[in-house]
Design a protein around this motif. Structure first.
Motif, PDB file in Angstrom:
ATOM      1  N   ASP A 133      21.370  -0.620  12.424  1.00  0.00           N
ATOM      2  CA  ASP A 133      22.165  -1.020  11.269  1.00  0.00           C
ATOM      3  C   ASP A 133      21.438  -1.991  10.336  1.00  0.00           C
ATOM      4  N   GLN A 134      20.113  -1.887  10.275  1.00  0.00           N
ATOM      5  CA  GLN A 134      19.321  -2.727   9.384  1.00  0.00           C
ATOM      6  C   GLN A 134      19.166  -2.030   8.036  1.00  0.00           C
ATOM      7  N   LEU A 135      19.091  -2.827   6.996  1.00  0.00           N
ATOM      8  CA  LEU A 135      18.858  -2.332   5.650  1.00  0.00           C
ATOM      9  C   LEU A 135      17.547  -2.936   5.153  1.00  0.00           C
ATOM     10  N   PHE A 136      16.713  -2.112   4.510  1.00  0.00           N
ATOM     11  CA  PHE A 136      15.388  -2.550   4.065  1.00  0.00           C
ATOM     12  C   PHE A 136      15.182  -2.242   2.592  1.00  0.00           C
ATOM     13  N   TRP A 137      14.365  -3.070   1.946  1.00  0.00           N
ATOM     14  CA  TRP A 137      13.960  -2.841   0.555  1.00  0.00           C
ATOM     15  C   TRP A 137      12.589  -3.460   0.354  1.00  0.00           C
ATOM     16  N   LYS A 138      11.973  -3.154  -0.775  1.00  0.00           N
ATOM     17  CA  LYS A 138      10.613  -3.607  -1.064  1.00  0.00           C
ATOM     18  C   LYS A 138      10.619  -4.959  -1.757  1.00  0.00           C
ATOM     19  N   GLY A 139      10.917  -5.988  -0.986  1.00  0.00           N
ATOM     20  CA  GLY A 139      10.912  -7.355  -1.497  1.00  0.00           C
ATOM     21  C   GLY A 139       9.602  -8.052  -1.162  1.00  0.00           C
ATOM     22  N   THR A 140       9.631  -9.378  -1.120  1.00  0.00           N
ATOM     23  CA  THR A 140       8.401 -10.137  -0.855  1.00  0.00           C
ATOM     24  C   THR A 140       7.886  -9.891   0.564  1.00  0.00           C
ATOM     25  N   HIS A 141       8.786  -9.724   1.512  1.00  0.00           N
ATOM     26  CA  HIS A 141       8.352  -9.436   2.886  1.00  0.00           C
ATOM     27  C   HIS A 141       7.574  -8.114   2.925  1.00  0.00           C
ATOM     28  N   HIS A 142       8.064  -7.128   2.206  1.00  0.00           N
ATOM     29  CA  HIS A 142       7.383  -5.833   2.129  1.00  0.00           C
ATOM     30  C   HIS A 142       5.990  -5.994   1.507  1.00  0.00           C
ATOM     31  N   ARG A 143       5.904  -6.768   0.432  1.00  0.00           N
ATOM     32  CA  ARG A 143       4.591  -7.005  -0.207  1.00  0.00           C
ATOM     33  C   ARG A 143       3.627  -7.678   0.755  1.00  0.00           C
ATOM     34  N   ASN A 144       4.110  -8.662   1.514  1.00  0.00           N
ATOM     35  CA  ASN A 144       3.257  -9.351   2.490  1.00  0.00           C
ATOM     36  C   ASN A 144       2.775  -8.382   3.572  1.00  0.00           C
ATOM     37  N   MET A 145       3.656  -7.519   4.021  1.00  0.00           N
ATOM     38  CA  MET A 145       3.271  -6.540   5.039  1.00  0.00           C
ATOM     39  C   MET A 145       2.284  -5.534   4.461  1.00  0.00           C
ATOM     40  N   MET A 146       2.459  -5.149   3.207  1.00  0.00           N
ATOM     41  CA  MET A 146       1.502  -4.244   2.553  1.00  0.00           C
ATOM     42  C   MET A 146       0.111  -4.872   2.511  1.00  0.00           C
ATOM     43  N   MET A 147       0.048  -6.160   2.199  1.00  0.00           N
ATOM     44  CA  MET A 147      -1.246  -6.850   2.162  1.00  0.00           C
ATOM     45  C   MET A 147      -1.879  -6.865   3.549  1.00  0.00           C
ATOM     46  N   LYS A 148      -1.062  -7.087   4.581  1.00  0.00           N
ATOM     47  CA  LYS A 148      -1.578  -7.056   5.953  1.00  0.00           C
ATOM     48  C   LYS A 148      -2.138  -5.672   6.289  1.00  0.00           C
ATOM     49  N   LEU A 149      -1.394  -4.637   5.905  1.00  0.00           N
ATOM     50  CA  LEU A 149      -1.843  -3.267   6.175  1.00  0.00           C
ATOM     51  C   LEU A 149      -3.144  -2.959   5.440  1.00  0.00           C
ATOM     52  N   GLU A 150      -3.258  -3.391   4.194  1.00  0.00           N
ATOM     53  CA  GLU A 150      -4.479  -3.149   3.422  1.00  0.00           C
ATOM     54  C   GLU A 150      -5.667  -3.898   4.024  1.00  0.00           C
ATOM     55  N   ARG A 151      -5.457  -5.148   4.442  1.00  0.00           N
ATOM     56  CA  ARG A 151      -6.541  -5.914   5.088  1.00  0.00           C
ATOM     57  C   ARG A 151      -6.960  -5.250   6.389  1.00  0.00           C
ATOM     58  N   LEU A 152      -5.969  -4.812   7.171  1.00  0.00           N
ATOM     59  CA  LEU A 152      -6.287  -4.139   8.425  1.00  0.00           C
ATOM     60  C   LEU A 152      -7.027  -2.836   8.155  1.00  0.00           C
ATOM     61  N   LYS A 153      -6.624  -2.116   7.137  1.00  0.00           N
ATOM     62  CA  LYS A 153      -7.305  -0.862   6.779  1.00  0.00           C
ATOM     63  C   LYS A 153      -8.779  -1.131   6.477  1.00  0.00           C
ATOM     64  N   GLU A 154      -9.057  -2.205   5.748  1.00  0.00           N
ATOM     65  CA  GLU A 154     -10.446  -2.574   5.441  1.00  0.00           C
ATOM     66  C   GLU A 154     -11.216  -2.889   6.720  1.00  0.00           C
ATOM     67  N   ARG A 155     -10.590  -3.641   7.637  1.00  0.00           N
ATOM     68  CA  ARG A 155     -11.257  -3.971   8.911  1.00  0.00           C
ATOM     69  C   ARG A 155     -11.525  -2.707   9.729  1.00  0.00           C
ATOM     70  N   LEU A 156     -10.559  -1.788   9.755  1.00  0.00           N
ATOM     71  CA  LEU A 156     -10.750  -0.542  10.504  1.00  0.00           C
ATOM     72  C   LEU A 156     -11.877   0.296   9.898  1.00  0.00           C
ATOM     73  N   GLN A 157     -11.955   0.316   8.575  1.00  0.00           N
ATOM     74  CA  GLN A 157     -13.042   1.053   7.916  1.00  0.00           C
ATOM     75  C   GLN A 157     -14.392   0.439   8.256  1.00  0.00           C
ATOM     76  N   LYS A 158     -14.463  -0.889   8.308  1.00  0.00           N
ATOM     77  CA  LYS A 158     -15.723  -1.561   8.684  1.00  0.00           C
ATOM     78  C   LYS A 158     -16.090  -1.230  10.125  1.00  0.00           C
ATOM     79  N   MET A 159     -15.088  -1.190  11.009  1.00  0.00           N
ATOM     80  CA  MET A 159     -15.354  -0.842  12.406  1.00  0.00           C
ATOM     81  C   MET A 159     -15.902   0.581  12.486  1.00  0.00           C
TER      82      MET A 159
END
Length: 165
Positions: A133-159
């Motif tokens: 019963d959770q509701l989600f939207w693209k707020g600041t938490h979503h933006r922060n998680m997107m940045m984490k995913l992008e940083r992780l993607k860069e690290r995975l590409q380097k690996m």
């Protein structure tokens, strides 16, 4: 979803579970589950067990197990993606991080009473988890998680680049 692969992360790789769910892979997780119950459920639900426990596969030879030799979640994720030839850009934010169910797009009008007024006025895309019963939207938490995913993607590409050398 493009992939039917399903995982069951044991207590030793809980952070990995969070990352896999975030990029859209069906990953069950239950704290403090006994190995016998984990093995039973993984087989019953046709899931691959992700663990750091080197003896789990020996104790349950019929179980599909990937033993991860590191405690670093980003390396664990890289190993899972490489082992099963999975796409990092699979389906970001398509699963609930709390319970693992698929998120459903919903009309904001249906849940207007649960959405803060400023969010209701400024955003149009919302997702709902029918299991918890959770509701989600693209707020600041979503933006922060997107940045984490992008940083992780860069690290995975380097690996991956280092592995290719």
């Amino acid at each position: 979803m493009e992939s039917d692969i399903r995982f069951f992360a044991d207590d030793m790789v809980g952070r990995l579970c969070w990352w896999l769910r975030m990029i859209g892979y069906d990953t069950a997780y239950e704290r403090d589950i006994e190995d016998e119950e984990l093995a039973r459920r993984a087989q019953e639900e046709d899931r691959i067990v992700l663990t750091r426990d080197t003896t789990l596969a020996e104790r349950y030879p019929d179980l599909s197990v990937l033993v991860l030799p590191t405690d670093r979640p980003e390396v664990q994720l890289w190993l899972v993606l490489k082992t099963y030839q999975l796409d990092y850009d699979h389906a970001w934010f398509s699963r609930c991080l709390v319970c693992n169910d698929e998120l459903l797009p919903v009309h904001k009008e249906k849940y207007a009473e649960r959405i803060p007024p400023h969010v209701l006025e400024t955003l149009d895309e919302f997702w709902y988890c029918r299991s918890c019963d959770q509701l989600f939207w693209k707020g600041t938490h979503h933006r922060n998680m997107m940045m984490k995913l992008e940083r992780l993607k860069e690290r995975l590409q380097k690996m991956e680049e280092q592995r290719g050398r």
